[in-house]
Design an enzyme around this catalytic site. Structure first.
Site, short mmCIF file in Angstrom:
data_model
loop_
_atom_site.label_atom_id
_atom_site.label_comp_id
_atom_site.label_asym_id
_atom_site.label_seq_id
_atom_site.Cartn_x
_atom_site.Cartn_y
_atom_site.Cartn_z
NE ARG B 41 -74.01 -11.81 -34.39
CZ ARG B 41 -73.59 -12.06 -35.63
NH1 ARG B 41 -72.75 -11.25 -36.22
NH2 ARG B 41 -74.02 -13.13 -36.28
CE LYS B 94 -76.18 -30.41 -37.93
NZ LYS B 94 -77.15 -30.21 -39.03
#
Lengths: 312, 312
Positions: B41, B94
């Protein structure tokens, strides 16, 4: 012609309300079992040997073949491990443990010893659940709404363990709804948002609002509330291309577009004990952690909100 | 003689701090990869095609073979599903998702499509982790203490997503410790108690104190705290029959009874990308959910405590 085998010599640990209401009558009616001993800190079962601990019971009655564990989930792992280490099959009341990790460990232990471990979900055996699953598989689902609202003072009077950390609070009944939903939905769901309401004096939530979706972005909501007086709601409502499905009364009644298609008296615990005997005979375990995994996901992903204190 | 195959055409989604600090340098050094596109974005990567969304990127650059997903975990499922549906291998930063259930769903999808899914745990590739595992397997462990204390203002400045529900808070670094502990301990652990401290203005914890045990009742504690200024601690200390083991600096340094036995510069992300190439070539996935399962268990079982507001 079937050859009748000797009944399974069963014992029960944690003699509380659910044992008296459900387990003992179901075991008494099932010729596959002979209940020979019980262990509990406080309760006893008439007509059989009673002990204060599972260790004392297993030592005194070595002929026990299987153990039903009905104590609060926070104490279940150690008893289950003790039973499995002693070579006994294990029936776990719901929820099967206080954590996902401990149940995964028990599952591995049972497998390594060739014993049967049963993580029981009684609501999956409600009379109309299989019919609801078949209906949902036959149509396109547009949305699902789960409404599970009951009066905790009526159903869990003075059960302090249920309000302790690890006691799950409103997820204790809510996990029944989740055990049905995870069984009847054609695709796996996962939680995208949740709000958990904690009474300011308690360590477990009294209400939860959860949003799920699946791979097809199906909108699914669940509303669990323990503050419901008057009418109690245990409903799963699906809007589908084939009409509105209402699975109500905790899975006992099914109607499609207002027409009642299934309404039978519930036989959940008798069905659970039939299943336990079946997996023992087949030499397998039955451990589906999906309902508890959703609860853990709700706690991990959920927003916490504090609400007024709850006093029994 | 090895036959050199064509590099894997890789793309990266979610271009933030960890991508600039770790992913891009590791990919640049590894001949198994050719980075050909990025989607984000806000961020861009110099010298390759950049897009605003994964959908736009996959449509414009169909030759992409694999995707690294580095956006916040709350947005990872949908991107992963989009990539797998398009036939791409997927590397998950993660934690691999916002819920256990969504990662289980991705794992099933990858398996059904014959694609590789990698739930990466970078701390498992810290230099001294394998030596610690070998040491613990060689002796009897008496107790374990995990101390993971760092300054959130230094490591996660103004990262609001990390404080949102599902952002995990102090478990974002804490899960690194858990990924090491679950790898090096000889027996599976499970949580028996936890206290999570939430800043009164945030939806994720700033500290957590956890008690674990295993089948042998080994005492294990973990202390996660994001309010540590000055010296930063990422230590796992085990008292054993063969002396005191200290795995420090997040797995980089190992000492036994005060003697430094392992101290090498870290190469975690290069090792992760080597592993990803390896599983793609082998046609397998690598998804171990144990670290995230412990986090979910801690939220489910833990007691909540409110502490002073945290302002960046």
């Amino acid at each position: 012609m079937s050859i009748k085998s000797a009944p399974i010599r069963l014992s029960i640990v944690g003699v509380g309300k659910i044992v008296r209401d459900q387990h003992l009558p179901s075991i008494a009616k099932n010729a596959d079992y002979q209940l020979i001993a019980a262990a509990s800190r406080n309760g006893t079962v008439d007509g059989i040997d009673n002990f204060k601990s599972i260790e004392a019971m297993l030592e005194a009655v070595p002929s026990i073949e299987a153990v039903s564990l009905c104590m609060p989930p926070q104490f279940r792992y150690e008893a289950a491990r003790t039973a499995l280490d002693a070579g006994k099959h294990v029936f776990l009341e719901k929820p099967p443990g206080a954590t996902l990790s401990e149940v995964a460990d028990l599952e591995a232990l049972a497998a390594s010893k060739g014993l049967s471990l049963f993580a029981s979900w009684h609501s999956r055996y409600a009379p109309a659940v299989e019919a609801a699953k078949a209906f949902l598989a036959s149509t396109k689902i547009n949305s699902v709404e789960v409404i599970w609202k009951e009066d905790v003072r009526h159903w869990h009077p003075n059960q302090d363990w249920i309000w302790a950390a690890g006691g799950l609070g409103v997820f204790d009944p809510g996990i029944n709804a989740l055990s049905i939903v995870t069984h009847i939905m054609p695709k796996p769901l996962f939680i995208t948002a949740a709000t958990l309401e904690f009474p300011e004096n308690r360590d477990a939530p009294i209400a939860a609002a959860i949003t799920f979706t699946d791979a097809d972005k199906l909108p699914v909501t669940a509303d669990f509330d323990w503050r419901q007086t008057g009418h109690q709601s245990w409903d799963i409502i699906a809007e589908t291309e084939a009409g509105r499905m209402v699975l109500s009364e905790g899975g006992a009644k099914l109607s499609i577009d207002g027409k009642l298609v299934h309404d039978e008296p519930e036989q959940e615990y008798p069905a659970l004990y039939a299943r336990f005997a079946e997996i023992i005979k087949a030499g397998i375990s039955d451990v589906d952690l999906a309902p508890l995994r959703h609860v853990a996901d709700a706690f991990m992903l959920g927003r916490r909100k504090f609400v007024e204190a709850f006093v029994d």
